[in-house]
Design a protein around this motif. Structure first.
Motif, mmCIF file in Angstrom:
data_model
loop_
_atom_site.group_PDB
_atom_site.id
_atom_site.type_symbol
_atom_site.label_atom_id
_atom_site.label_comp_id
_atom_site.label_asym_id
_atom_site.label_seq_id
_atom_site.Cartn_x
_atom_site.Cartn_y
_atom_site.Cartn_z
ATOM 1 N N SER A 78 -0.860 -19.212 -9.582
ATOM 2 C CA SER A 78 -2.229 -19.556 -9.187
ATOM 3 C C SER A 78 -3.261 -19.047 -10.188
ATOM 4 C CB SER A 78 -2.530 -18.979 -7.803
ATOM 5 O OG SER A 78 -2.428 -17.553 -7.816
ATOM 6 N N LYS A 79 -2.777 -18.478 -11.317
ATOM 7 C CA LYS A 79 -3.637 -17.916 -12.373
ATOM 8 C C LYS A 79 -4.519 -16.784 -11.855
ATOM 9 C CE LYS A 79 -3.666 -22.167 -15.110
ATOM 10 N NZ LYS A 79 -2.652 -21.646 -16.068
ATOM 11 N N ASP A 80 -4.009 -16.061 -10.877
ATOM 12 C CA ASP A 80 -4.683 -14.859 -10.384
ATOM 13 C C ASP A 80 -4.205 -13.680 -11.244
ATOM 14 O OD1 ASP A 80 -5.872 -12.836 -8.922
ATOM 15 O OD2 ASP A 80 -4.433 -12.921 -7.263
ATOM 16 N N PHE A 81 -4.650 -13.678 -12.501
ATOM 17 C CA PHE A 81 -4.081 -12.761 -13.495
ATOM 18 C C PHE A 81 -4.367 -11.291 -13.180
ATOM 19 C CE2 PHE A 81 -4.716 -16.670 -16.211
ATOM 20 C CZ PHE A 81 -3.378 -17.027 -16.155
ATOM 21 N N GLU A 82 -5.402 -11.026 -12.422
ATOM 22 C CA GLU A 82 -5.731 -9.638 -12.079
ATOM 23 C C GLU A 82 -4.600 -8.962 -11.316
ATOM 24 O OE1 GLU A 82 -8.973 -7.972 -9.112
ATOM 25 O OE2 GLU A 82 -9.920 -8.550 -10.996
ATOM 26 N N ASN A 83 -3.838 -9.747 -10.556
ATOM 27 C CA ASN A 83 -2.736 -9.214 -9.755
ATOM 28 C C ASN A 83 -1.374 -9.658 -10.284
ATOM 29 O OD1 ASN A 83 -4.437 -7.921 -7.729
ATOM 30 N ND2 ASN A 83 -4.972 -9.999 -7.084
ATOM 31 N N ALA A 84 -1.322 -10.016 -11.554
ATOM 32 C CA ALA A 84 -0.119 -10.627 -12.124
ATOM 33 C C ALA A 84 1.085 -9.694 -12.156
ATOM 34 C CB ALA A 84 -0.407 -11.130 -13.539
ATOM 35 N N TYR A 85 0.857 -8.393 -12.113
ATOM 36 C CA TYR A 85 1.981 -7.446 -12.146
ATOM 37 C C TYR A 85 2.110 -6.655 -10.846
ATOM 38 C CZ TYR A 85 2.752 -8.403 -17.079
ATOM 39 O OH TYR A 85 3.047 -9.021 -18.271
ATOM 40 N N ASN A 86 1.439 -7.103 -9.788
ATOM 41 C CA ASN A 86 1.563 -6.433 -8.489
ATOM 42 C C ASN A 86 2.913 -6.738 -7.848
ATOM 43 O OD1 ASN A 86 -1.091 -5.821 -8.992
ATOM 44 N ND2 ASN A 86 -1.846 -6.448 -6.986
ATOM 45 N N VAL A 87 3.441 -5.785 -7.113
ATOM 46 C CA VAL A 87 4.600 -6.054 -6.267
ATOM 47 C C VAL A 87 4.118 -6.739 -4.997
ATOM 48 C CG1 VAL A 87 5.926 -4.089 -7.155
ATOM 49 C CG2 VAL A 87 4.459 -3.784 -5.145
ATOM 50 N N THR A 88 5.035 -7.270 -4.214
ATOM 51 C CA THR A 88 4.690 -7.894 -2.930
ATOM 52 C C THR A 88 4.919 -6.905 -1.787
ATOM 53 O OG1 THR A 88 6.922 -8.734 -2.525
ATOM 54 C CG2 THR A 88 5.446 -10.114 -3.857
ATOM 55 N N SER A 89 4.447 -7.273 -0.606
ATOM 56 C CA SER A 89 4.689 -6.433 0.577
ATOM 57 C C SER A 89 6.182 -6.276 0.839
ATOM 58 C CB SER A 89 4.011 -7.045 1.807
ATOM 59 O OG SER A 89 2.607 -7.009 1.676
ATOM 60 N N ALA A 90 6.938 -7.360 0.636
ATOM 61 C CA ALA A 90 8.393 -7.301 0.844
ATOM 62 C C ALA A 90 9.032 -6.336 -0.148
ATOM 63 C CB ALA A 90 9.001 -8.689 0.701
ATOM 64 N N ASP A 91 8.480 -6.258 -1.369
ATOM 65 C CA ASP A 91 9.018 -5.320 -2.364
ATOM 66 C C ASP A 91 8.864 -3.875 -1.899
ATOM 67 O OD1 ASP A 91 9.730 -7.354 -4.111
ATOM 68 O OD2 ASP A 91 7.802 -7.316 -5.152
ATOM 69 N N ILE A 92 7.728 -3.564 -1.278
ATOM 70 C CA ILE A 92 7.495 -2.200 -0.780
ATOM 71 C C ILE A 92 8.526 -1.861 0.295
ATOM 72 C CG2 ILE A 92 5.899 -0.708 0.482
ATOM 73 C CD1 ILE A 92 4.992 -1.147 -2.348
ATOM 74 N N THR A 93 8.755 -2.796 1.205
ATOM 75 C CA THR A 93 9.755 -2.582 2.261
ATOM 76 C C THR A 93 11.138 -2.372 1.656
ATOM 77 O OG1 THR A 93 8.481 -3.932 3.805
ATOM 78 C CG2 THR A 93 10.808 -3.575 4.324
ATOM 79 N N THR A 94 11.464 -3.149 0.623
ATOM 80 C CA THR A 94 12.762 -3.006 -0.053
ATOM 81 C C THR A 94 12.905 -1.626 -0.689
ATOM 82 O OG1 THR A 94 12.885 -5.385 -0.484
ATOM 83 C CG2 THR A 94 14.252 -3.952 -1.853
#
Length: 515
Positions: free
Chosen positions: A314-330
């Motif tokens: 979506s070209k939301d480059f500001e968050n391009a290296y963020n993990v997802t909520s599912a990643d935190i749970t993992t």
């Protein structure tokens, strides 16, 4: 009279189509030129809305415009949630919509919704239909020509729909879903944190995710938006360290969770975990290239080395290296697996999530007498109505967990054979100073606690104070801090095992811990 097709109906009514680009409420562009919309919603691993799954043109049109309205006026999350709720509750089972052409689309939609309502009532989940019903009402008000009935919409509008049940998991007696047992399970998690010396990136991320979830009880989405710059060392030159973490806030109606950051003081030990993680992150380059142009990015605390697919698409480059909520749970679950943390209540791997740790923090603070206002502040709630369940359960949850623990530990209950006392006068040898038993922390000798009285008349040849908990002549004080003794045992278990085995002392530490 011939029925107009979709394009003819649009032209005759003078309706404007969906623009090729939609501007979200957060101010980000969204490509809506196809049936697949890649939402700028980085906390989800896959945030694509696939409208091609909706078989009928009229229904697809109505759904697109409703989702567009939610994305523009409320939030990207609101559009994401509405699409998935409408699809799951109404449109996934489209058999009724594809039945014989003798029935009008209006009748088919009404039959479909009535069937969904009937199923939801039987399953006691009528609350799940709130967003889908709002979609139908919107379409009936704006596009009745497509087959949405204004009269039926009025019926739905007058329908009483209960709210999403709050606090059900907190009230559960299920030992895998409610709060962790603060004496039997939480200390195991904390001990594993303190004993973890691995410097691998994923392991450091696991430690920080577990530590922050224990300390603040935040949702995983909060943690995904954290950046390295949010961690502040107020006393870099002092031995007495003081750290602050600026925590992003979610569900507060601001345009972005990072528009409002809440300062949280962080325990020095947990602060050191973050320092280690930031140092490890420094070797990773977070520069992106788009059409040959280099785009610098903020450095997230939890760095997704592969990149965030939803943000990049979506070209939301500001968050391009963020993990997802599912990643935190993992990360939380992998930490438990790596350390092989077995719950003494279920005799299986400890089931862990940010939600369970949030419940654990909240119920623990409520049982300690914290005010409702302060607990709401700690959990970042706007009001106190959402924390009432924790106070309701503060006393009951202990009984629930004890019941669960009894199932798994009933065979061990005989390990403690002593007699609990309130005063020295009640004890055998209560008047003898030499029979007073004190616990001294080996790691911090200044920390001492009076734990009870020895009822043995002769000289004891055991290994106090640990062996006392297995001795029938031990008379522990009811008010003593026995939980502190347990924590010290758990934290230093492996060291003591080595020590006792080499000295050939007959102390069974596991038995002492259980006692």
């Amino acid at each position: 009279m011939r029925k107009l097709n979709m394009q003819e109906l649009i032209s005759s009514r003078g309706w404007q189509g969906i623009p090729s680009t939609i501007l979200t409420r957060e101010g980000l562009p969204l490509d809506a030129s196809t049936d697949e919309w890649n939402l700028p919603y980085s906390i989800r691993g896959k945030s694509t809305l696939d409208f091609s799954k909706v078989v009928l043109d009229e229904v697809r049109w109505g759904l697109k415009f409703y989702i567009k309205d939610r994305i523009e006026r409320v939030s990207t999350h609101a559009g994401y949630a509405a699409f998935h709720d409408v699809w799951r509750e109404f449109l996934r089972d489209d058999t009724l919509l594809l039945q014989s052409a003798e029935s009008s689309l209006q009748d088919k939609l009404i039959s479909l919704i009535e069937s969904s309502i009937s199923i939801a009532r039987k399953k006691h989940r009528l609350w799940a239909l709130y967003r889908p019903i709002q979609w139908y009402i919107y379409c009936a008000e704006n596009y009745p020509e497509l087959g949405f009935s204004p009269a039926y919409a009025l019926e739905l509008e007058g329908m009483s729909i209960p709210g999403n049940p709050k606090g059900e998991a907190v009230r559960m007696e299920d030992p895998d879903k409610g709060p962790l047992h603060r004496s039997l399970e939480l200390p195991l998690l904390i001990a594993a944190l303190k004993n973890d010396t691995s410097q691998e990136l994923e392991h450091l991320q696991q430690k920080v995710a577990v530590a922050l979830s224990i300390a603040f009880g935040r949702n995983p989405a909060n943690l995904t938006y954290l950046r390295e710059e949010d961690f502040i060392d107020l006393t870099p030159e002092s031995n007495e360290r003081c750290f602050i973490l600026k925590m992003p806030r979610i569900k507060k109606r601001q345009l972005s969770p990072r528009d409002d950051l809440l300062d949280e003081y962080l325990e020095p030990l947990y602060g050191n975990y973050i320092i280690e993680l930031i140092q490890k992150n420094s070797s990773t380059n977070v520069m992106l290239e788009d059409k040959g142009k280099a785009i610098p990015n903020p450095r997230p605390l939890f760095l997704n080395q592969k990149g965030n697919n939803a943000a990049i698409a979506s070209k939301d480059f500001e968050n391009a290296y963020n993990v997802t909520s599912a990643d935190i749970t993992t990360l939380l679950k992998e930490f438990v697996i790596r350390h092989k943390i077995i719950s003494p209540i279920t005799n299986s791997l400890l089931q862990i999530s940010t939600r369970r740790l949030r419940y654990t923090l909240a119920v623990g603070l409520a049982s300690e007498g914290i005010s409702k206002k302060e607990l709401a502040r700690i959990l970042d709630h706007m009001g106190t109505q959402h924390v009432l369940v924790y106070f309701e359960m503060a006393g009951k949850i202990v009984e629930h967990l004890d019941k669960a623990a009894a199932k798994g530990l009933s065979s061990y209950l005989q390990f403690f054979k002593g007699r609990v006392i309130d005063l020295d006068e009640e004890a055998v040898n209560g008047n003898r100073v030499d029979k007073q038993i004190a616990f001294v922390d080996e790691e911090n000798p200044e920390e001492q606690a009076e734990i009870g009285v020895c009822g043995e008349g002769k000289l004891c040849h055991l290994d106090p104070p640990y062996s006392c908990y297995l001795c029938p002549k031990f008379q522990p004080y009811r008010h003593a801090d026995h939980e502190y003794v347990l924590e010290c045992l758990l934290q230093n278990r492996e060291k003591r095992l080595e020590k006792y085995e080499s000295s050939r002392l007959g102390v069974q530490l596991d038995d002492v811990i259980i006692a």
